[in-house]
Enzyme design. Structure first.
Site: not given
Length: 268
Positions: A146, A171, A14-16, A18-20
């Site tokens: 989280s 979630y 998920g590096a595209t 936000g935090i990633g």
């Protein structure tokens, strides 16, 4: 954090955005080779190009990779490609996450979509990457969890929440499962709550959040081999704290491992 990670290889899911994305940026700036995962090849390439263009990061440190976590077959293909090309992986950052949708949604694999993307895909990926994940000091898995894991409950008889669905409960279940998972790996693993940040998940938490880069700092700190970590521990930003009681219950850990193995067709 030390000025340079002196060239470890790190996979960030998920590096595209936000935090990633910020985690990938900070790691590459410190000299890590970053395997930058995106949902599609186009998204991964675009994020890589942006890091090179806007941050001046050496393109030789970045490798875009793609897999849509709503398809477990793509997760398997990603893992096999990484093991082939990077027989030594120093750090895995399990960061990819989605907010559970308003309406109950199952993937083609038959799993509630946030449970699969946020937890099951990472369970499968981590287990398949085990041959490459180094057991040397400093090698580790960092699960980006989280604070909402504390309100989570794993519905053992209905993990897909077919009978009773709430997006927040779904979630929270996925985040609890990811946190529990850190306690049951053969490699060193921890979970971290990076704090509420202004990312695509913000609507689950409220209206205001810190910059994504602030959350990424807490993730990157735990990637540093100079930072000693406690296996299975949970960190709230930079502080080690006790997770939800279920996260360390031996029975829960074993039960979740068995359930996840059945759901993804892979037993650890």
């Amino acid at each position: 954090m030390s000025a340079s990670l002196s060239g470890p290889t790190v996979l960030v899911t998920g590096a595209t955005a936000g935090i990633g994305y910020e985690t990938a940026r900070l790691l590459a700036r410190r000299g890590a080779v970053v395997l930058l995962h995106g949902r599609t090849a186009e998204e991964a390439r675009a994020a890589t190009d942006r890091l090179i263009a806007t941050d001046g990061i050496d393109g030789g440190l970045l490798r875009p990779l793609a897999a849509d976590f709503v398809r477990l077959e793509e997760v398997e293909n990603l893992a096999h490609a990484v093991v082939r090309e990077y027989p030594r992986l120093d750090v895995l950052v399990n960061n990819a996450a989605i907010a559970a949708p308003e309406r109950h949604t199952l993937t083609a694999d038959g799993n509630e979509v946030s449970f699969q993307v946020n937890f099951l895909a990472h369970y499968l990926l981590t287990n398949l990457l085990e041959p490459a994940l180094t057991s040397d000091p400093g090698g580790r898995v960092v699960n980006v969890s989280s604070s909402l894991h504390r309100s989570g409950a794993i519905q053992w008889n209905d993990p897909q929440r077919v009978r009773r669905y709430s997006r927040l409960a779904a979630y929270a279940q996925s985040q609890l499962a990811l946190t529990v998972f850190a306690a049951d790996l053969r490699v060193t693993a921890v979970s971290v709550n990076p704090g509420v940040c202004a990312t695509g998940l913000l609507p689950l938490y409220g209206h205001e959040g810190a910059p994504a880069a602030a959350g990424a700092e807490h993730v990157v700190r735990l990637c540093d081999p100079a930072i000693e970590i406690v296996n299975g521990a949970y960190y709230d930003r930079s502080e080690r704290v006790a997770p939800a009681p279920a996260a360390t219950e031996d029975r829960t850990v074993k039960r979740l491992n068995k359930l996840a193995g059945l759901l993804v067709g892979h037993t650890a």
